[in-house]
Write an enzyme that holds these catalytic residues in place. Structure first.
Site, mmCIF file in Angstrom:
data_model
loop_
_atom_site.group_PDB
_atom_site.id
_atom_site.type_symbol
_atom_site.label_atom_id
_atom_site.label_comp_id
_atom_site.label_asym_id
_atom_site.label_seq_id
_atom_site.Cartn_x
_atom_site.Cartn_y
_atom_site.Cartn_z
ATOM 1 C CG ASN A 25 80.137 42.139 61.952
ATOM 2 O OD1 ASN A 25 80.028 42.457 63.137
ATOM 3 N ND2 ASN A 25 79.357 42.634 61.002
ATOM 4 C CD1 TRP A 26 81.926 36.935 66.102
ATOM 5 C CD2 TRP A 26 82.176 37.373 68.287
ATOM 6 N NE1 TRP A 26 82.897 36.100 66.587
ATOM 7 C CE2 TRP A 26 83.076 36.349 67.915
ATOM 8 C CE3 TRP A 26 82.174 37.814 69.614
ATOM 9 C CZ2 TRP A 26 83.953 35.764 68.837
ATOM 10 C CZ3 TRP A 26 83.040 37.240 70.527
ATOM 11 C CH2 TRP A 26 83.925 36.212 70.138
ATOM 12 C CE LYS A 27 76.171 40.473 60.696
ATOM 13 N NZ LYS A 27 75.222 40.479 59.589
ATOM 14 C CG HIS A 115 77.722 46.053 58.617
ATOM 15 N ND1 HIS A 115 76.409 45.712 58.426
ATOM 16 C CD2 HIS A 115 78.439 44.916 58.464
ATOM 17 C CE1 HIS A 115 76.335 44.409 58.179
ATOM 18 N NE2 HIS A 115 77.553 43.906 58.193
ATOM 19 C CD GLU A 117 73.574 43.666 59.770
ATOM 20 O OE1 GLU A 117 74.193 43.798 60.828
ATOM 21 O OE2 GLU A 117 73.538 42.592 59.124
ATOM 22 C CD GLU A 187 80.104 43.003 54.613
ATOM 23 O OE1 GLU A 187 80.445 41.882 54.988
ATOM 24 O OE2 GLU A 187 79.376 43.745 55.303
ATOM 25 N N GLY A 193 73.812 37.766 55.111
ATOM 26 C CA GLY A 193 72.890 36.968 55.915
ATOM 27 C C GLY A 193 71.819 36.257 55.118
ATOM 28 C CB SER A 233 76.068 34.385 52.103
ATOM 29 O OG SER A 233 74.864 35.004 52.514
HETATM 30 C C1 PEP Z 1 78.260 40.849 57.630
HETATM 31 O O1 PEP Z 1 77.356 41.131 58.382
HETATM 32 O O2 PEP Z 1 79.213 41.628 57.480
HETATM 33 C C2 PEP Z 1 78.172 39.587 56.912
HETATM 34 C C3 PEP Z 1 78.984 39.411 55.903
HETATM 35 O O3 PEP Z 1 77.238 38.689 57.337
HETATM 36 P P1 PEP Z 1 77.026 37.189 56.784
HETATM 37 O O4 PEP Z 1 78.389 36.552 56.716
HETATM 38 O O5 PEP Z 1 76.138 36.547 57.794
HETATM 39 O O6 PEP Z 1 76.411 37.302 55.442
#
Ligand code: PEP
Length: 270
Positions: A25-27, A115, A117, A187, A193, A233
């Site tokens: 997931n590049w966001k 997600h 976010e 998640e 993050g 993470s």
């Molecule tokens: C995500 O945004 O789905 C995610 C898992 O981010 P990160 O790996 O940076 O925690």
């Protein structure tokens, strides 16, 4: 036309019968030129066994999708194109939005919905996420439905209730015969993050809550076939511990998927 070489198709896990799925997931990172360069570098350092180990989906910003679709096809790269979001309607006066049929036309296979976010920053409700998941299924793609608790919910012992509430709405919105295709990403919001992942035991517990939720409407077959990812993470050091957790079939990776050589190492170590 299927342009993928059979030798590079993922082989289902002999333990579970499910095909592993590692999703990047590049966001809101990498413009279309950076996206091309990143994928070219990633492809260069991956070996055929990594493509046989798992499906590798890449979820760039919308504006990169066409470039990556053409790159995958022209260079016969067996990545699967993914999106990070979509609108729940098929078309119409929704300025700035992108519909599921538009993504399907670009060859997208997986669409992330819900997600944290998007739930937190854009106020996406449980019902809206369910409507988006249903739109993805109607267009012949697979939703990756993100579920997970905040730190406050975890501390008040509400993790299971949150996962069930977020997932029940999705399960109810999808035809029962499509439930087995679903991918659910556990998640925990506090792990995303933050550099503080959940434990593989937390992930395994969530996977079993997820399957118990699916079994109610979809039965044993769907519950056994649903794939569960862990996200939050994940890095090259902890990826294999999460992949070894009971019930976990894949990873959803944010930060650690941006650097191609680092991400290739994570895939190799998973
Ligand atoms: C995500 O945004 O789905 C995610 C898992 O981010 P990160 O790996 O940076 O925690």
């Amino acid at each position: 036309m299927n342009w993928r070489s059979d030798a590079l198709l993922p082989v289902p896990s002999s333990a579970t019968g499910r095909t592993r799925l590692l999703s990047a997931n590049w966001k809101m990172n990498h413009n279309h030129l950076e996206a091309i360069a990143t994928v070219e570098r990633l492809y260069r350092v991956l070996r055929p066994e990594q493509f046989r180990y798992a499906e590798l989906s890449i979820h760039p910003p919308f504006v990169d999708l066409r470039s990556l679709q053409l790159l995958f096809e022209s260079d016969r790269m067996p990545f699967v194109l993914g999106a990070q979001n979509c609108h729940q309607e098929e078309g119409g006066a929704f300025t700035g939005e992108v519909s599921a049929p538009m993504l399907a036309k670009l060859g997208v296979g997986y669409v992330i919905v819900g997600h944290s976010e998007r739930r937190r920053l854009y106020g996406e409700s449980v019902e809206l996420v369910a409507a988006k998941a249903a739109a993805v299924v109607r267009s012949g793609m697979t939703p990756i439905v993100c579920v997970g608790e905040t730190l406050q919910e975890r501390e008040s012992d509400a993790t299971a209730a949150v996962i069930v509430a977020q997932l029940e709405a999705v399960v109810a919105s999808i035809p029962a015969d499509s439930l087995s295709k679903l991918v659910v990403a556990y998640e925990p919001v506090w792990a995303i993050g933050s550099g503080q992942p959940a434990s593989p035991e937390d992930a395994a517990k969530a996977a079993s809550i997820i399957r118990e939720t699916v079994v109610i409407r979809g039965g044993d077959r769907a519950a056994n076939q649903v794939r569960v990812q862990y996200g939050g993470s994940v890095n090259a050091m902890n990826a294999s511990a999460f992949m070894a957790a009971p019930g976990i079939d894949g990873l959803l990776v944010g930060t650690a998927s941006l650097d191609p050589e680092g991400y290739a190492q994570l895939i190799k170590d998973a």
